[in-house]
Design an enzyme around this catalytic site. Structure first.
Site, PDB file in Angstrom:
ATOM      1  N   HIS A   1      -7.039  -6.817   0.103  1.00 52.70           N
ATOM      2  CA  HIS A   1      -5.958  -5.839   0.019  1.00 52.70           C
ATOM      3  C   HIS A   1      -4.723  -6.174   0.849  1.00 52.70           C
ATOM      4  CE1 HIS A   1      -4.096  -1.931  -0.416  1.00 52.70           C
ATOM      5  NE2 HIS A   1      -4.187  -1.676   0.881  1.00 52.70           N
TER       6      HIS A   1
ATOM      7  N   ASP B   1       0.837  -1.192   0.000  1.00 55.80           N
ATOM      8  CA  ASP B   1       0.000   0.000   0.000  1.00 55.80           C
ATOM      9  C   ASP B   1       0.879   1.252   0.000  1.00 55.80           C
ATOM     10  OD1 ASP B   1      -2.977   0.911   0.451  1.00 55.80           O
ATOM     11  OD2 ASP B   1      -1.855   1.997   1.984  1.00 55.80           O
TER      12      ASP B   1
END
Length: 308
Positions: free
Chosen positions: A288, A122
């Site tokens: 994610h 991320d």
């Protein structure tokens, strides 16, 4: 510089309560913010960079195993976790990925590592991408988790992406609008964010969530996070535009969640092949947070890619 002798340069906090066998330390580079990091192991150096809204604790499921093959350094990015939270400055420059990338390069150099491998999830992947551009001699190999390049994602924004990744557009609003709204119920915002991105129930255990919430409950952390996103939508895009013709020379491993927004929205390998000379990777059956949802698969991929 040997790792043991280098440790004299750092303040020791104590054993990590989340990363088994790791020691927590603080490092303050000249002119830079204080950085909290966890370190363990011997062997080739490997840097781990977390994303939002996590801290270095996100690596708890794989870092101990990696430390059997590598010297593993897992740090809190500036503004996150227990690292310092400098003011954003003009144009949010202090949270530009260029400035955020200077911290780990300085940390690794102080540990005696001028060249190292890095894995970033991320926001940490975006810092690592900029690091590979600005410090090509430092980055040997680069792994990025569940991201496409920032400039690509903004350039291809449509209604579906803006809906799924609403915080990209909410957190960049002028201070103090997002900070004050999140302050009304930080736990709800954090829980909604993590649960919405993870597709594996229970991947973020209650103890890890409580640690993330401890950090997220600090108003300075929430402001720093907004500054991070504000920089990404402004000065970072300027830096990316200036480097549009430059490609990452280090080999890149791109991993992403097949069930997440990035995997559903982009041809991830295609986006990275536009930015780097050598790219490989695949999707994992998760959302994610790959390192929390599919730790064993992530571990296998990193050991193979980094040559462990």
């Amino acid at each position: 510089m040997a790792l043991v002798s280098a440790m004299a340069l750092f303040d020791t906090i104590g054993p990590s309560p989340f990363l088994d066998g790791f020691t927590l330390r603080d490092f303050t580079p000249p002119g830079g913010p204080r950085i909290r990091f966890a370190v363990a192991g011997e062997g080739p150096p490997l840097l781990l960079l977390h994303g939002h809204p996590q801290t270095h604790v996100t690596w708890r499921k794989i870092a101990p195993a990696l430390a059997r093959r590598f010297t593993v350094v897992a740090m809190d990015l500036r503004g996150y976790g227990d690292s310092a939270k400098p003011e954003g400055g003009a144009d949010h420059v202090n949270y530009s990925k260029r400035e955020m990338a200077r911290d780990p390069v300085a940390l690794m150099a102080a540990l005696g590592f001028r060249r190292f491998d890095v894995a970033g999830h991320d926001r940490g992947g975006r810092v690592a991408h900029r690091m590979a551009l600005d410090h090509p001699d430092a980055v040997r190999r680069l792994a990025v988790f569940d991201i496409a390049p920032t400039a690509t994602m903004y350039a291809r924004t449509d209604k579906d992406f803006a809906t799924r990744y609403f915080w990209w557009f909410f957190l960049i609003q002028p201070h103090p609008f997002p900070e004050r709204l999140i302050a009304s119920d930080p736990e709800y915002f954090l829980r909604t964010h993590i649960d919405g991105q993870s597709k594996t129930p229970g991947a973020t255990e209650s103890e890890a969530f409580a640690e993330y919430l401890r950090c997220y409950s600090d108003p300075a952390t929430r402001h720093a996070i907004c500054e991070d996103y504000r920089a990404a939508a402004g000065i970072d895009l300027d830096h990316d535009a200036a480097d549009a013709g430059t490609r990452v020379q280090a080999p890149v491993l791109a991993l992403w969640g097949a069930l997440g927004t990035v995997g559903r929205t982009y041809d991830v390998l295609e986006t990275w092949r536009d930015k780097a000379v050598e790219v490989s990777g695949r999707a994992l059956d998760c959302g994610h947070t790959l390192q929390e949802e599919r730790p064993e698969e992530v571990l296998d991929e990193l050991l193979a890619f980094f040559g462990g």
